[in-house]
Design a protein around this motif. Structure first.
Motif, mmCIF file in Angstrom:
data_model
loop_
_atom_site.group_PDB
_atom_site.id
_atom_site.type_symbol
_atom_site.label_atom_id
_atom_site.label_comp_id
_atom_site.label_asym_id
_atom_site.label_seq_id
_atom_site.Cartn_x
_atom_site.Cartn_y
_atom_site.Cartn_z
ATOM 1 N N ALA A 1 0.839 -1.196 0.000
ATOM 2 C CA ALA A 1 0.000 0.000 0.000
ATOM 3 C C ALA A 1 0.877 1.250 0.000
ATOM 4 C CB ALA A 1 -0.912 0.009 1.218
ATOM 5 N N THR A 2 0.430 2.265 -0.730
ATOM 6 C CA THR A 2 1.170 3.526 -0.790
ATOM 7 C C THR A 2 0.212 4.690 -0.637
ATOM 8 O OG1 THR A 2 0.956 3.645 -3.201
ATOM 9 C CG2 THR A 2 2.937 2.580 -2.327
ATOM 10 N N ARG A 3 0.713 5.765 -0.085
ATOM 11 C CA ARG A 3 -0.052 7.010 -0.013
ATOM 12 C C ARG A 3 0.494 7.934 -1.086
ATOM 13 N NH1 ARG A 3 0.766 7.912 4.746
ATOM 14 N NH2 ARG A 3 -1.164 7.128 5.643
ATOM 15 N N THR A 4 -0.373 8.380 -1.980
ATOM 16 C CA THR A 4 0.079 9.188 -3.105
ATOM 17 C C THR A 4 -0.626 10.531 -3.117
ATOM 18 O OG1 THR A 4 -1.593 8.205 -4.552
ATOM 19 C CG2 THR A 4 0.571 7.170 -4.518
ATOM 20 N N THR A 5 0.059 11.516 -3.655
ATOM 21 C CA THR A 5 -0.511 12.849 -3.826
ATOM 22 C C THR A 5 -1.258 12.900 -5.147
ATOM 23 O OG1 THR A 5 1.280 13.847 -2.550
ATOM 24 C CG2 THR A 5 0.002 15.307 -3.990
ATOM 25 N N CYS A 6 -2.478 13.402 -5.116
ATOM 26 C CA CYS A 6 -3.313 13.431 -6.309
ATOM 27 C C CYS A 6 -3.069 14.705 -7.118
ATOM 28 C CB CYS A 6 -4.789 13.354 -5.924
ATOM 29 S SG CYS A 6 -5.214 11.863 -5.002
ATOM 30 N N SER A 7 -3.550 14.691 -8.347
ATOM 31 C CA SER A 7 -3.463 15.873 -9.192
ATOM 32 C C SER A 7 -4.293 17.002 -8.600
ATOM 33 C CB SER A 7 -3.959 15.547 -10.607
ATOM 34 O OG SER A 7 -3.189 14.512 -11.174
ATOM 35 N N THR A 8 -4.039 18.198 -9.056
ATOM 36 C CA THR A 8 -4.748 19.373 -8.560
ATOM 37 C C THR A 8 -6.255 19.190 -8.674
ATOM 38 O OG1 THR A 8 -2.903 20.756 -9.255
ATOM 39 C CG2 THR A 8 -4.993 21.871 -8.794
ATOM 40 N N LEU A 36 -8.142 17.053 -7.273
ATOM 41 C CA LEU A 36 -8.632 15.692 -7.108
ATOM 42 C C LEU A 36 -8.318 15.206 -5.691
ATOM 43 C CD1 LEU A 36 -7.683 14.065 -10.523
ATOM 44 C CD2 LEU A 36 -9.848 15.078 -9.824
ATOM 45 N N CYS A 37 -9.048 14.171 -5.250
ATOM 46 C CA CYS A 37 -8.900 13.605 -3.901
ATOM 47 C C CYS A 37 -9.077 14.680 -2.831
ATOM 48 C CB CYS A 37 -7.552 12.918 -3.724
ATOM 49 S SG CYS A 37 -7.207 11.627 -4.925
ATOM 50 N N LEU A 38 -10.010 15.586 -3.071
ATOM 51 C CA LEU A 38 -10.255 16.655 -2.111
ATOM 52 C C LEU A 38 -10.956 16.100 -0.870
ATOM 53 C CD1 LEU A 38 -11.464 19.425 -4.578
ATOM 54 C CD2 LEU A 38 -9.191 19.123 -3.604
ATOM 55 N N PRO A 39 -10.768 16.699 0.321
ATOM 56 C CA PRO A 39 -10.048 17.952 0.545
ATOM 57 C C PRO A 39 -8.571 17.790 0.880
ATOM 58 C CG PRO A 39 -11.207 17.354 2.521
ATOM 59 C CD PRO A 39 -11.551 16.301 1.512
ATOM 60 N N VAL A 40 -8.105 16.563 1.160
ATOM 61 C CA VAL A 40 -6.719 16.428 1.624
ATOM 62 C C VAL A 40 -5.728 16.293 0.485
ATOM 63 C CG1 VAL A 40 -7.351 15.451 3.841
ATOM 64 C CG2 VAL A 40 -7.023 13.940 1.896
ATOM 65 N N GLY A 41 -6.205 15.928 -0.713
ATOM 66 C CA GLY A 41 -5.320 15.866 -1.864
ATOM 67 C C GLY A 41 -4.462 14.625 -1.956
ATOM 68 N N SER A 42 -4.767 13.590 -1.158
ATOM 69 C CA SER A 42 -3.994 12.353 -1.236
ATOM 70 C C SER A 42 -4.927 11.162 -1.119
ATOM 71 C CB SER A 42 -2.934 12.298 -0.131
ATOM 72 O OG SER A 42 -3.542 12.197 1.145
ATOM 73 N N LYS A 43 -4.406 9.992 -1.467
ATOM 74 C CA LYS A 43 -5.191 8.767 -1.390
ATOM 75 C C LYS A 43 -4.270 7.602 -1.060
ATOM 76 C CE LYS A 43 -4.757 7.773 -6.331
ATOM 77 N NZ LYS A 43 -5.473 7.624 -7.611
ATOM 78 N N ILE A 44 -4.859 6.484 -0.634
ATOM 79 C CA ILE A 44 -4.115 5.258 -0.370
ATOM 80 C C ILE A 44 -4.482 4.250 -1.445
ATOM 81 C CG2 ILE A 44 -3.741 3.358 1.238
ATOM 82 C CD1 ILE A 44 -4.483 5.292 3.484
ATOM 83 N N GLY A 45 -3.499 3.672 -2.092
ATOM 84 C CA GLY A 45 -3.771 2.726 -3.161
ATOM 85 C C GLY A 45 -2.786 1.582 -3.177
ATOM 86 N N TYR A 46 -2.883 0.752 -4.218
ATOM 87 C CA TYR A 46 -1.981 -0.369 -4.445
ATOM 88 C C TYR A 46 -1.990 -1.364 -3.291
ATOM 89 C CZ TYR A 46 -0.547 2.584 -8.251
ATOM 90 O OH TYR A 46 -0.563 3.362 -9.371
ATOM 91 N N LEU A 47 -3.192 -1.765 -2.911
ATOM 92 C CA LEU A 47 -3.332 -2.830 -1.933
ATOM 93 C C LEU A 47 -3.365 -4.159 -2.677
ATOM 94 C CD1 LEU A 47 -6.139 -1.236 0.264
ATOM 95 C CD2 LEU A 47 -3.683 -0.905 0.391
ATOM 96 N N THR A 48 -2.930 -5.217 -2.036
ATOM 97 C CA THR A 48 -2.916 -6.537 -2.665
ATOM 98 C C THR A 48 -3.836 -7.472 -1.891
ATOM 99 O OG1 THR A 48 -1.144 -7.481 -1.323
ATOM 100 C CG2 THR A 48 -0.488 -6.107 -3.198
ATOM 101 N N PRO A 49 -4.071 -8.683 -2.404
ATOM 102 C CA PRO A 49 -4.948 -9.612 -1.679
ATOM 103 C C PRO A 49 -4.456 -9.962 -0.286
ATOM 104 C CG PRO A 49 -4.647 -10.330 -3.935
ATOM 105 C CD PRO A 49 -3.685 -9.203 -3.719
ATOM 106 N N THR A 50 -3.169 -9.782 -0.009
ATOM 107 C CA THR A 50 -2.637 -10.181 1.293
ATOM 108 C C THR A 50 -2.129 -9.008 2.114
ATOM 109 O OG1 THR A 50 -0.462 -10.573 0.294
ATOM 110 C CG2 THR A 50 -1.983 -12.447 0.429
ATOM 111 N N ARG A 51 -2.193 -7.793 1.583
ATOM 112 C CA ARG A 51 -1.685 -6.636 2.308
ATOM 113 C C ARG A 51 -2.829 -5.706 2.682
ATOM 114 N NH1 ARG A 51 3.159 -8.038 4.267
ATOM 115 N NH2 ARG A 51 4.437 -8.979 2.640
ATOM 116 N N LEU A 52 -2.727 -5.109 3.848
ATOM 117 C CA LEU A 52 -3.783 -4.250 4.344
ATOM 118 C C LEU A 52 -3.281 -2.827 4.520
ATOM 119 C CD1 LEU A 52 -5.151 -6.567 7.185
ATOM 120 C CD2 LEU A 52 -5.878 -6.465 4.800
ATOM 121 N N SER A 53 -4.247 -1.918 4.671
ATOM 122 C CA SER A 53 -3.934 -0.560 5.079
ATOM 123 C C SER A 53 -4.796 -0.262 6.301
ATOM 124 C CB SER A 53 -4.234 0.432 3.954
ATOM 125 O OG SER A 53 -3.911 1.738 4.367
#
Length: 661
Positions: free
Chosen positions: A523-530, A532-549
């Motif tokens: 899992a990674t926390r990424t900064t979104c484009s201008t 997008l992902c408002l109001p904080v401007g970031s999101k958590i993605g790239y989770l796998t079947p065995t990894r959690l966030s």
């Protein structure tokens, strides 16, 4: 017929889905100022039925039918000839020209014919080196010829330009389609929009880049409408796909600039009547251009009376052309029950609501008015069921066919959470409010009882089984209240003072940004484009079947999430009356293959219990009640392998099928 090579393409796209509450509107930037399309444009386009094989006879016949069938009087006015109209090469002076074998009278004469019917003339070109689906020899696009082509279109009397996006990515060698281009297609549209703006007569600009590079952020300044997704296809699954992609974008629509959900399939005999009603209803209330894609009249086809009635429904057209110009937005989805709710404001204080049945069977659906910000409607018009009722409190239910839609117009509404004493049952000193709505089961609701008068001394008020004291000279009493999720709560109030209203406020909620979550594994926390992902401007993605966030927070209910998926692109052969005309037509569609990750964004909870929440791979089932979300049908590595095997089998079958054509 020679064998055609089948192929597959994979790409990643983002679908944003807001559950239980509306997403925060995104800011709208500068807008195209040509003064056109103050309401969504309406008309007819040749592509959905005739593909890139238009001709003069087809255009004349359908334009005349638009008038003869009464559709012009309903507001349909643009006749657009899509791809396939040109000669492969430009003339010696560098201008495009029509194919005289297809249009023997020429494009100037075609424009005169259309104008003579009181209609408007739409032309098609492409922002690449050649036009879409024009085969070999290729038909030239407008790339590097924008000023010349804009002037040519004006000389023919064109009122509209549909501008496509094929063969436009130079860095990739100008492929037919590129859904992940090396640079944004915005530049091509800036150039053509500038060329059009320099003309002596304004022209409607339809941007057709299939939603690449999220055009809602830049297209409003360049055109009057913009496509938000890949092409519609003649299968019902295309409708929820396009609607999903519209969810985070509806706030960008407004007078002069509209989200384009693609041309209508109504009348092409590919949907049931209920599916056509759903298709037309949602396109209308989301303020998409209403562009007929079916054959109205030609040598082989005449539109059915059922489809014609849908296209001509004046209520639905009125919602699309409403002077307020606000698109409906996504309000709530029930995954297990298989339906969702869209709603939006209309002029005159009215509200339009659509309940979409996503199930393959008929059912009865209920809309709870508070989900769309309303408690009571003095009038309810059920458009497709032909029913009108008065003074409806809290909810409305009706039957609906498989894939059908209950389309409602609500008038004379009161705000959600306000219950008038006139709608209650009064017996002596006891007032009983029924059909009290609660979104979630909780003890943290607040009831505010308002009285018409006050007295000089304190007064006893009984609410349910509890007794309270109304202070002297006070006309309202606020106390905590337990409500169960649903619309069947009853509140009994006993008091010597007459009541005016009962107001219910929701439990407090807390917003938890993605930055509060502890991530692990892939899992990674990424900064979104201008914007997008408002109001904080970031999101958590790239989770796998065995990894959690995981995250440890009080609360249990997700309100917003962003879902990242793999999609599979393939070609399909359309079977319709096109074969009677000797035309082959291929469609592209995105089919979900498997989910790659959850990208958790803008997570909020109702505060209730301290609970440890984890977001893992799978499909969340949201019931909008306090309590842990249910992980429904988690996708494992085994699932993915089995789907890949199935995909390989389907691919082999498609190769054999295409080869046999």
């Amino acid at each position: 017929m020679s064998t055609r090579q089948a192929f597959e393409r994979f790409f990643i796209s983002i679908l944003s889905v807001s559950l239980c509450v509306e997403s925060k509107p995104m800011p709208i930037g500068s807008r195209e100022s040509n003064g056109l399309a103050r309401t969504p444009l309406m008309g007819w386009n040749s592509y959905n039925h005739y593909s890139c094989y238009p001709n003069e006879t087809i255009i004349h016949s359908n334009a005349q039918a638009l008038v003869n069938l009464g559709l012009k009087e309903k507001g349909y006015e643009y006749i657009t000839v899509d791809c396939g109209w040109t000669l492969p090469d430009r003339l010696a002076n560098g201008t495009l020209t029509w194919n005289p074998a297809l249009f023997p009278s020429g494009y100037f004469a075609l424009g005169q014919f259309i104008h003579g019917l009181g209609l408007k003339f739409g032309v098609y070109s492409d922002g690449g080196i050649q036009m879409c689906m024009t085969g070999s020899p290729a038909q030239n696009g407008s790339l590097f010829h924008e000023d010349t082509d804009a002037q040519t279109f004006q000389s023919w009397g064109a009122d509209l330009l549909k501008y496509d996006n094929c063969y436009s990515d130079a860095a990739l060698g100008y492929p037919d389609t590129s859904y992940t281009p090396t640079i944004s297609p915005k530049g091509h549209y800036v150039t053509m929009s500038s060329a059009i703006s320099n003309l002596t007569r304004p022209m409607v600009i339809q941007i057709c880049d299939w939603g690449v590079d999220f055009p809602s952020l830049w297209a409003p300044a360049l055109g009057n409408s913009w496509r938000i997704a890949n092409d519609i296809i003649p299968y019902f699954r295309t409708i929820p796909r396009i609607l999903n992609q519209a969810v985070p974008q509806t706030s960008f629509a407004g007078p002069g600039q509209w989200l384009d959900l693609d041309m209508l399939e109504v009348g092409n005999n590919v949907f049931t009547q209920a599916e056509e009603q759903t298709h037309f209803s949602l396109w209308a209330i989301l303020k998409s251009p209403l562009v007929i894609g079916g054959a109205l009249k030609d040598a082989a086809t005449s539109i059915s009376s059922s489809s014609l009635a849908i296209l001509g429904n004046e209520d639905v057209i009125g919602y699309n052309q409403d002077s307020l110009g606000v698109a409906a937005s996504f309000r709530r989805r029930w995954t297990e029950a298989g339906y969702e709710v869209w709603a939006g404001p209309l002029s005159g204080g009215r509200t339009v609501v659509a309940l979409v049945n996503l199930l393959d069977v008929a059912t009865t659906l209920t809309v709870d008015f508070p989900d769309v910000g309303i408690q009571k409607a003095s009038s309810v018009k059920d458009v497709w069921n032909g029913v009108a009722v008065q003074n409806v409190l809290t909810s409305y239910s009706a039957s609906v066919a498989a894939h059908g839609t209950i389309l409602l117009e609500l008038g004379g509404t009161t705000a959600a959470g306000i219950y008038a004493a006139s709608d209650a049952t009064v017996s002596s000193s006891t007032t009983t409010f029924s059909k009290v709505y609660a979104k979630t089961t909780s003890t943290n609701y607040i009831s505010i009882v308002n009285f018409t008068t006050s007295v000089a001394s304190s007064t006893t008020v009984t609410i349910g089984s509890k007794t309270y004291q109304l202070p002297a000279n006070s006309k309202s009493l606020a106390v905590p209240l337990f409500l169960a999720a649903g619309n069947n709560n009853t509140i009994t109030i006993k008091s010597s003072l007459p009541l005016s209203t009962l107001a219910i406020t929701n439990p407090p909620s807390t917003f938890y940004p993605s930055t509060n979550f502890t991530i692990s594994g892939t899992a990674t926390r990424t900064t979104c484009s201008t914007n997008l992902c408002l109001p904080v401007g970031s999101k958590i993605g790239y989770l796998t079947p065995t990894r959690l966030s995981p995250s440890h927070h009080p609360g249990t209910l997700f309100f917003h999430f962003r879902l990242q998926i793999h999609q599979h692109l393939f070609l399909q052969q359309r079977h319709s009356d096109l074969h009677k005309l000797g035309i082959r037509h291929q469609y592209q569609e995105h089919d979900l293959v498997w989910e790659v990750a959850f990208a958790i964004n803008n997570i909020a909870y109702y505060l209730e219990d301290d609970a440890h929440q984890s977001a893992s791979k799978g499909n969340w089932d949201y019931n909008c009640q306090e309590g842990p979300p249910v992980l429904n049908s988690p996708i494992t590595v085994r699932n993915i392998k089995s789907r890949l095997v199935l995909l390989m089998i389907l691919f082999a079958i498609s190769v054999i099928a295409v080869a046999s054509c």
